[in-house]
Scaffold this motif. Structure first.
Motif, PDB file in Angstrom:
ATOM      1  N   ALA A 165       0.876  -1.170   0.000  1.00 43.23           N
ATOM      2  CA  ALA A 165       0.000   0.000   0.000  1.00 43.23           C
ATOM      3  C   ALA A 165       0.913   1.219   0.000  1.00 43.23           C
ATOM      4  O   ALA A 165       1.695   1.418   0.940  1.00 43.23           O
ATOM      5  CB  ALA A 165      -0.903   0.004   1.223  1.00 43.23           C
ATOM      6  N   VAL A 166       0.856   1.990  -1.068  1.00 43.62           N
ATOM      7  CA  VAL A 166       1.760   3.133  -1.228  1.00 43.62           C
ATOM      8  C   VAL A 166       1.034   4.412  -0.814  1.00 43.62           C
ATOM      9  O   VAL A 166      -0.106   4.656  -1.210  1.00 43.62           O
ATOM     10  CB  VAL A 166       2.246   3.253  -2.686  1.00 43.62           C
ATOM     11  N   LEU A 167       1.712   5.208   0.014  1.00 44.60           N
ATOM     12  CA  LEU A 167       1.162   6.492   0.442  1.00 44.60           C
ATOM     13  C   LEU A 167       2.134   7.591   0.001  1.00 44.60           C
ATOM     14  O   LEU A 167       3.156   7.835   0.634  1.00 44.60           O
ATOM     15  CB  LEU A 167       0.972   6.515   1.967  1.00 44.60           C
ATOM     16  N   LYS A 168       1.796   8.230  -1.121  1.00 44.15           N
ATOM     17  CA  LYS A 168       2.644   9.300  -1.648  1.00 44.15           C
ATOM     18  C   LYS A 168       2.206  10.615  -1.006  1.00 44.15           C
ATOM     19  O   LYS A 168       1.027  10.980  -1.023  1.00 44.15           O
ATOM     20  CB  LYS A 168       2.507   9.391  -3.168  1.00 44.15           C
ATOM     21  N   LEU A 169       3.172  11.346  -0.422  1.00 50.15           N
ATOM     22  CA  LEU A 169       2.874  12.606   0.250  1.00 50.15           C
ATOM     23  C   LEU A 169       3.075  13.775  -0.705  1.00 50.15           C
ATOM     24  O   LEU A 169       4.116  13.880  -1.354  1.00 50.15           O
ATOM     25  CB  LEU A 169       3.765  12.785   1.481  1.00 50.15           C
ATOM     26  N   ILE A 170       2.076  14.616  -0.811  1.00 47.49           N
ATOM     27  CA  ILE A 170       2.182  15.819  -1.645  1.00 47.49           C
ATOM     28  C   ILE A 170       2.612  16.957  -0.719  1.00 47.49           C
ATOM     29  O   ILE A 170       1.835  17.431   0.115  1.00 47.49           O
ATOM     30  CB  ILE A 170       0.830  16.166  -2.312  1.00 47.49           C
ATOM     31  N   THR A 171       3.880  17.374  -0.880  1.00 46.49           N
ATOM     32  CA  THR A 171       4.431  18.361   0.039  1.00 46.49           C
ATOM     33  C   THR A 171       5.626  19.071  -0.591  1.00 46.49           C
ATOM     34  O   THR A 171       6.289  18.522  -1.478  1.00 46.49           O
ATOM     35  CB  THR A 171       4.867  17.694   1.367  1.00 46.49           C
ATOM     36  N   ASP A 172       5.888  20.285  -0.134  1.00 45.51           N
ATOM     37  CA  ASP A 172       7.056  21.040  -0.580  1.00 45.51           C
ATOM     38  C   ASP A 172       8.159  21.021   0.470  1.00 45.51           C
ATOM     39  O   ASP A 172       9.139  21.774   0.381  1.00 45.51           O
ATOM     40  CB  ASP A 172       6.666  22.510  -0.858  1.00 45.51           C
ATOM     41  N   ASP A 173       8.004  20.161   1.464  1.00 44.00           N
ATOM     42  CA  ASP A 173       8.907  20.139   2.611  1.00 44.00           C
ATOM     43  C   ASP A 173       9.365  18.695   2.844  1.00 44.00           C
ATOM     44  O   ASP A 173       8.647  17.748   2.496  1.00 44.00           O
ATOM     45  CB  ASP A 173       8.138  20.653   3.846  1.00 44.00           C
ATOM     46  N   PRO A 174      10.536  18.497   3.438  1.00 45.10           N
ATOM     47  CA  PRO A 174      10.986  17.125   3.736  1.00 45.10           C
ATOM     48  C   PRO A 174      10.046  16.393   4.698  1.00 45.10           C
ATOM     49  O   PRO A 174      10.010  15.151   4.714  1.00 45.10           O
ATOM     50  CB  PRO A 174      12.362  17.336   4.378  1.00 45.10           C
ATOM     51  N   VAL A 175       9.319  17.123   5.510  1.00 46.43           N
ATOM     52  CA  VAL A 175       8.371  16.605   6.519  1.00 46.43           C
ATOM     53  C   VAL A 175       8.914  15.370   7.247  1.00 46.43           C
ATOM     54  O   VAL A 175       8.249  14.339   7.347  1.00 46.43           O
ATOM     55  CB  VAL A 175       6.968  16.316   5.919  1.00 46.43           C
ATOM     56  N   SER A 176      10.104  15.484   7.771  1.00 48.10           N
ATOM     57  CA  SER A 176      10.736  14.338   8.445  1.00 48.10           C
ATOM     58  C   SER A 176       9.961  13.916   9.690  1.00 48.10           C
ATOM     59  O   SER A 176       9.854  12.711   9.988  1.00 48.10           O
ATOM     60  CB  SER A 176      12.183  14.691   8.816  1.00 48.10           C
ATOM     61  N   ILE A 177       9.410  14.878  10.413  1.00 41.19           N
ATOM     62  CA  ILE A 177       8.652  14.540  11.628  1.00 41.19           C
ATOM     63  C   ILE A 177       7.389  13.763  11.266  1.00 41.19           C
ATOM     64  O   ILE A 177       7.060  12.738  11.883  1.00 41.19           O
ATOM     65  CB  ILE A 177       8.294  15.829  12.416  1.00 41.19           C
ATOM     66  N   GLU A 178       6.683  14.245  10.229  1.00 42.11           N
ATOM     67  CA  GLU A 178       5.444  13.581   9.801  1.00 42.11           C
ATOM     68  C   GLU A 178       5.722  12.166   9.278  1.00 42.11           C
ATOM     69  O   GLU A 178       4.982  11.219   9.588  1.00 42.11           O
ATOM     70  CB  GLU A 178       4.746  14.417   8.716  1.00 42.11           C
ATOM     71  N   ARG A 179       6.792  12.039   8.492  1.00 44.09           N
ATOM     72  CA  ARG A 179       7.143  10.722   7.945  1.00 44.09           C
ATOM     73  C   ARG A 179       7.454   9.732   9.073  1.00 44.09           C
ATOM     74  O   ARG A 179       7.033   8.576   9.039  1.00 44.09           O
ATOM     75  CB  ARG A 179       8.355  10.831   7.015  1.00 44.09           C
ATOM     76  N   GLN A 180       8.214  10.196  10.038  1.00 48.62           N
ATOM     77  CA  GLN A 180       8.586   9.336  11.165  1.00 48.62           C
ATOM     78  C   GLN A 180       7.352   8.913  11.963  1.00 48.62           C
ATOM     79  O   GLN A 180       7.219   7.757  12.356  1.00 48.62           O
ATOM     80  CB  GLN A 180       9.574  10.088  12.069  1.00 48.62           C
ATOM     81  N   ALA A 181       6.437   9.857  12.178  1.00 45.82           N
ATOM     82  CA  ALA A 181       5.217   9.551  12.937  1.00 45.82           C
ATOM     83  C   ALA A 181       4.347   8.546  12.188  1.00 45.82           C
ATOM     84  O   ALA A 181       3.818   7.591  12.775  1.00 45.82           O
ATOM     85  CB  ALA A 181       4.428  10.841  13.207  1.00 45.82           C
ATOM     86  N   ALA A 182       4.216   8.725  10.868  1.00 42.98           N
ATOM     87  CA  ALA A 182       3.392   7.811  10.063  1.00 42.98           C
ATOM     88  C   ALA A 182       4.027   6.419   9.999  1.00 42.98           C
ATOM     89  O   ALA A 182       3.318   5.398  10.037  1.00 42.98           O
ATOM     90  CB  ALA A 182       3.202   8.374   8.661  1.00 42.98           C
TER      91      ALA A 182
END
Length: 504
Positions: free
Chosen positions: A469-486
């Motif tokens: 199951a692929v979850l592609k994030l649409i963002t202009d930022d590295p969003v490292s905190i969000e990625r780690q939380a997910a």
């Protein structure tokens, strides 16, 4: 600008006062509620005149209501009197006495107006499209046929629980002859309304008799939730309640489980009216409304003030938004989390195997998942669950409300303590728990992607590729905190859905 509005409903049997607070952000909430038995119509069935004792009993209660309005700093009083006053020869004299002694601007309303107010209170708080509404009071019963949420036919019947009790003397033990005569009298009036016959629709009841029927049925079934609004049961269950009541005398009824002792003398007449309505309309089931004339009066005032239509288009989302505003939730955060969760729901529909109704419940849980912060940030998910469980959310069955509470409580991860909670386990079966876990998983992922509450993950593009199951994030930022939380939810995702979660 805030406003406190007092609503007074002086019925033939009881007087009620509610105070609603409208907050600066448009949220509203009940802040005071009082009910007193006044028996205003007592003794007027033969003379058509309100007795001196009954009038001063009511004025004494209204004096207390006026005092309470001062005490809680009410800005506006909306007050109506129903059947007893409108039908009494000395009704106007009574209204003048009320104003003179209490200052309350009480007005008598017609049966049609009473029915419309009841309709407004019910249709904006219950999810029904087609039904027969009945508002069973002390001296009248208003019936309204609803088609596509709009009133198609209305009538005010000249009998209620008090004047019918007096007419057939059923205060104590009712004989077969009395019951038959009462039934014949009620049916003769109902048959004058051809649109009532063979509707094969639910009947929706409001008023003290209706609420007491629900409470009796709940006691008999050991129902785990004390809420009567949107409580549903079949005609056979009602017949069991009615048969049980008519076998008793008044002393026995005063101790009857679920029955208010002050209603023990008039419940036979009240339930016999309901029985006749069931028979004539061939109703499929009974739905109890805890909202009626008073809520109708408030909503007419509130919706006009907010420049909104008198018929709320979506009562569930309206009441959900009201709760979000009342608990001062972060609206932007809640809306963004809800949108991300719904996108995942839609794109992963094939592996979730959830319904369109589940999608709506997911939106409610997503909007309210953080309201527990009002109590305490620490363990706020558990507080959110409790607040959702007890919130005035309209358009949900009791089971659905428990399901939404669990989903909101699991937005940081599933916890076994909810399964052990008696009230949840009483309502939710194995399939419901599976549904709750899937919905909570989506909410937890959406919440993770909004960890910083900055809206950095603008959108998501979920997809399925083989066993992934692929979850592609649409963002202009590295969003490292969000990625780690997910990423912390990958194990849960695999366990629940059998797919590996890939975050791109």
């Amino acid at each position: 600008m805030t406003e406190r509005v007092a609503i007074i409903d002086l019925g033939s049997n009881s007087a009620r006062l509610i105070v609603m607070h409208i907050y600066h952000n448009g949220a509203y909430n009940l802040v005071y509620n009082q009910k007193e038995s006044v028996r205003l119509s007592e003794g007027m069935s033969e003379t058509g005149v309100l007795t001196h004792e009954a009038m001063w009993r009511a004025i004494g209660t209204l004096k207390i209501f006026a005092h309470m309005c001062e005490l809680v700093n009410v800005d506006k009083i909306l007050a109506v009197a129903t059947a007893a006053v409108r039908n009494a020869k000395n009704g106007n004299e009574f209204l003048e006495l009320v104003h003179q002694h209490t200052g309350i601007p009480l007005r008598a309303v017609s049966g049609e107006t009473e029915a419309h107010l009841g309709y407004t209170g019910i249709i904006n708080t219950l999810d029904v499209d087609n039904a027969l509404l009945f508002d069973l009071g002390g001296a009248s019963t208003e019936v309204t046929l609803i088609k596509d949420r709009l009133p198609a036919a209305v009538a005010s019947l000249p009998f209620g629980a008090v004047n019918l009790t007096e007419r057939f003397s059923t205060q104590d033990k009712a004989s077969e002859v009395q019951l038959a005569a009462m039934r014949e009298y009620i049916i003769s009036h109902l048959e004058r309304l051809p649109w009532l016959r063979r509707l094969y629709l639910p009947i929706v009841g409001v008023g003290g008799t209706a609420r007491n029927i629900a409470k009796i049925d709940q006691k008999q079934k050991n129902y785990p939730f004390p809420k009567v609004h949107n409580y549903r049961f079949g005609s056979m269950a009602f017949d069991e309640v009615w048969r049980g009541l008519v076998k008793t005398n008044m002393a026995q009824r005063r101790k009857y489980p679920g029955l208010s002792s002050e209603r023990a003398d008039i419940i036979i007449a009240g339930t016999t009216i309901v029985k006749a309505l069931l028979e004539v309309s061939q109703a499929t089931n009974i739905i109890i409304s805890g909202c009626g004339v008073r809520e109708g009066m408030f909503l007419e005032h509130y919706l006009a003030q907010q420049q909104q239509p008198g018929l709320i288009p979506d009562i569930l989302l309206h009441s959900t938004r009201n709760m979000l505003l009342f608990y001062k939730g972060n609206e932007a955060h809640a809306e963004h989390v809800a949108r991300l969760a719904e996108t995942m729901f839609d794109k992963w529909h094939s592996i979730l195997r959830l319904t369109s109704r589940d999608r709506k419940l997911l939106r409610v849980a997503s909007l309210l998942h953080d309201i527990g912060i009002t109590i305490n940030y620490y363990d706020h998910a558990r507080h959110s669950a409790y607040l959702v469980e007890n919130a005035r959310l309209f358009g949900l069955t009791h089971r659905e409300q428990m399901l939404v509470a669990v989903v909101a409580g699991w937005h940081n991860g599933a916890s076994a303590k909810y399964v052990r909670n008696k009230i949840y386990s009483e309502f939710l079966d194995q399939h419901n728990w599976q549904t709750a876990r899937k919905m909570a998983l989506l909410l937890a992922l959406a919440e993770s992607l909004e960890t910083t509450q900055l809206g950095l993950v603008q959108d998501v593009e979920p997809s399925i590729t083989g066993s992934q199951a692929v979850l592609k994030l649409i963002t202009d930022d590295p969003v490292s905190i969000e990625r780690q939380a997910a990423a912390q939810h990958r194990k849960w995702f695999k366990k629940e859905l059998g797919f590996d979660l890939i975050i791109e």
